[in-house]
Design an enzyme around this catalytic site. Structure first.
Site, short mmCIF file in Angstrom:
data_model
loop_
_atom_site.label_atom_id
_atom_site.label_comp_id
_atom_site.label_asym_id
_atom_site.label_seq_id
_atom_site.Cartn_x
_atom_site.Cartn_y
_atom_site.Cartn_z
N GLY A 35 0.84 -1.20 0.00
CA GLY A 35 0.00 0.00 0.00
C GLY A 35 0.87 1.25 0.00
O GLY A 35 0.71 2.15 -0.83
N HIS A 36 1.85 1.29 0.91
CA HIS A 36 2.79 2.42 0.94
C HIS A 36 3.56 2.48 -0.39
O HIS A 36 3.80 3.56 -0.93
CB HIS A 36 3.82 2.25 2.07
N ARG A 188 -0.84 -3.03 10.59
CA ARG A 188 -1.40 -3.76 11.74
C ARG A 188 -1.80 -5.19 11.40
O ARG A 188 -2.09 -5.97 12.31
CB ARG A 188 -2.59 -3.01 12.33
P1 AMP Z 1 0.53 4.76 7.72
O1 AMP Z 1 1.93 4.29 7.64
O2 AMP Z 1 -0.44 3.72 8.19
O3 AMP Z 1 0.36 6.08 8.39
O4 AMP Z 1 0.12 5.03 6.19
C1 AMP Z 1 0.84 5.91 5.39
C2 AMP Z 1 0.08 6.18 4.12
O5 AMP Z 1 -0.11 4.95 3.42
C3 AMP Z 1 -1.32 6.74 4.39
O6 AMP Z 1 -1.59 7.76 3.44
C4 AMP Z 1 -2.20 5.54 4.20
O7 AMP Z 1 -3.51 5.88 3.81
C5 AMP Z 1 -1.47 4.80 3.10
N1 AMP Z 1 -1.87 3.39 3.11
C6 AMP Z 1 -1.85 2.53 4.15
N2 AMP Z 1 -2.35 1.33 3.79
C7 AMP Z 1 -2.70 1.43 2.49
C8 AMP Z 1 -3.27 0.54 1.53
N3 AMP Z 1 -3.60 -0.71 1.84
N4 AMP Z 1 -3.49 0.98 0.27
C9 AMP Z 1 -3.17 2.26 -0.06
N5 AMP Z 1 -2.62 3.14 0.80
C10 AMP Z 1 -2.40 2.74 2.05
#
Ligand code: AMP
Length: 507
Positions: A35-36, A188
């Protein structure tokens, strides 16, 4: 890739970047997954210099949440950033970011947005997010920042924040990346056992089920929500925390969905809290208008599209664009093979125009040729080019691609029969040859011509109608489910009213 951990180092590196370099920024909390990666790849492809931050922000964790357990595989994350072509990685400590206590200036997004959905259960979360994102924006000073739709509430709040505070940064969102099973990727997910991971598929599956009901016509939010909640009743291992359907921008609850909506859920799988969402969009119809030349098709289509906020799919402009391309490449109009090749590689874009005097903005291979396609030279050649099989095949395909997004008005001779046989609204716009001859007469008189024979004009129009309805390629035919509007005694406004009323009835 340069890696910095201190604000002073970041400032030094940032100050070295020239003004004209477009900077892309991807803020994350690390434990990077696909996703990232999708955000980083988008940043790499759309900007010149990509900065990623990894910072597990204490301000956005509640007292009993997983701040201490949150995964921090920094070495793996560095390798991913390096592999994807990130230029600068900023991985500060909490003491650098001064986030160890809440004794700092906080950014407070509107209460109405931070107290709903996840905010109801995580009261300080979005203040923590908005505060840290603002701080990172000030340090990184990017042109574009990339966020995932996975955190749809976060995106809505940050969009509102940059708008309200006039922060000069463009926010780009990227679709949710999922495992093959449908489970949305999340740092998570590492907390889940194999069994829990299998159960967690329910989040996405229930959203899809409700989306299907929505696509099938159910627009009542209460009905949709009870369907969603019911799914969780059968699965004792997953505890639904909330399920809501809200406005995508304001995040306020809706009762019926007239345009688009955010359907969001959070659920506990064991001790792990998971979120997922789905945007529900009412597909706007395709309005297909066919008819003979002179019945008023193009004026009506253009104004109708403008009134409805739809795209006027000016198919004529597409054929004109190809004609311009052929002439610009100095290819003979009769050289069908060379033209087929040109067409195959051409990238044509039609963009809605706010100006009623310009039908649409037309680009071919990124070049704006809106004016060029209206020259007499192009007009003289266009019908010969439009008759070629390869040209037609490619443009019909392109028109159908535009149709997939809905919300278009298209006009021609075979739009309702051939190009969009499934169009929700089909109109055959006609006028008697006599009425069209009179309109043509007026046009010619306005252009300064005298001595026009009305009977001769009428005969010419009748002959052209005969050719148009019997021609081999794209003959004019009435689709079975089209309604016919005879425009002889109608003003343009009256025609548009009739079509709008008919379109509303079809919805
Ligand atoms: P985090 O590390 O959880 O703060 O996420 C960092 C960025 O990655 C945020 O903009 C999230 O929305 C994005 N993100 C996290 N998981 C996904 C996913 N499965 N698909 C797309 N973007 C994601």
């Amino acid at each position: 890739m340069i890696i910095v951990t201190r604000i002073s180092q970041l400032n030094r590196q940032r100050n070295k970047i020239a003004d004209q370099v477009k900077i892309g920024f991807v803020p994350t909390m690390g434990a990077l997954h696909l996703g990232h990666e999708s955000l980083i790849k988008k940043a790499v492809s759309e900007t010149d210099f990509v900065i990623v931050s990894i910072f597990v922000n204490p301000l956005q964790f509640g007292e009993n949440e997983d701040l201490d357990q949150y995964p921090r595989p920094l070495e793996e994350d560095k390798a991913i950033c390096e592999r994807l072509g990130v230029q600068l990685l900023f991985a500060p400590s909490s003491s650098q970011m001064k986030t160890m206590s809440r004794e700092t200036t906080m950014v407070n997004p509107p209460q109405s947005m931070i107290s709903v959905l996840c905010g109801r259960y995580r009261p300080e979360h979005f203040v923590g997010v908005a505060t840290i994102v603002t701080k990172l924006f000030n340090l990184v000073r990017p042109h574009v920042a990339f966020f995932g739709e996975k955190d749809a509430q976060q995106v809505a709040i940050l969009n509102r924040m940059v708008e309200d505070l006039k922060i000069p940064i463009n926010i780009q969102t990227c679709p949710i990346i999922r495992e093959e099973s449908g489970l949305a990727l999340s740092s998570r997910n590492q907390y889940l056992t194999v069994e829990q991971k299998r159960e967690a598929i329910l989040l996405n599956r229930s959203l899809k089920l409700v989306q299907n009901a929505f696509n099938g016509g159910e627009k009542n939010v209460n009905h949709l929500l009870s369907m969603l909640i019911q799914q969780f009743n059968y699965h004792p291992h997953i505890q639904l925390q909330y399920a809501q359907i809200v406005d995508t921008k304001t995040l306020q609850p809706l009762t019926t969905i007239t345009n688009s909506a955010l359907m969001a859920i959070a659920a506990y799988c064991g001790n792990t809290r998971l979120i997922d969402n789905q945007i529900l969009t009412v597909k706007k119809p395709i309005i297909a208008i066919d008819g003979p030349a002179g019945a008023g098709k193009s004026t009506v289509s253009r104004r109708l599209a403008h009134n409805l906020g739809f795209l006027y799919l000016d198919t004529g402009a597409m054929y004109r664009a190809i004609t311009w391309l052929v002439m610009d490449n100095k290819v003979m109009v009769s050289d069908e093979n060379a033209i087929a090749q040109l067409v195959d590689q051409a990238n044509i874009e039609l963009l809605p125009s706010d100006d009623l005097t310009i039908p649409v903005t037309v680009k071919i291979n990124q070049q704006n040729i809106t004016k060029e396609i209206r020259t007499p030279a192009v007009t003289a050649q266009v019908s010969q080019i439009a008759a070629q099989q390869a040209v037609r095949a490619k443009l019909v395909q392109l028109q159908q691609e535009y149709g997939m997004q809905g919300g278009i008005v298209a006009e021609g001779r075979d739009i309702g029969t051939n190009v969009f046989p499934h169009a929700q609204v089909k109109i055959l716009l006609t006028a008697t040859p006599q009425a069209r001859a009179k309109r043509r007469l007026l046009d010619l008189q306005n252009q300064g011509e005298t001595n026009i024979d009305l009977a001769k004009l009428t005969a010419e129009i009748e002959h052209r109608d005969y050719l148009d309805s019997t021609r081999e390629i794209a003959p004019l035919q009435k689709a079975e489910d089209a309604i016919e509007i005879i425009t002889d005694d109608l003003t343009i406004e009256q025609v548009i009213d009739k079509i709008t009323t008919h379109a509303n009835m079809q919805n």
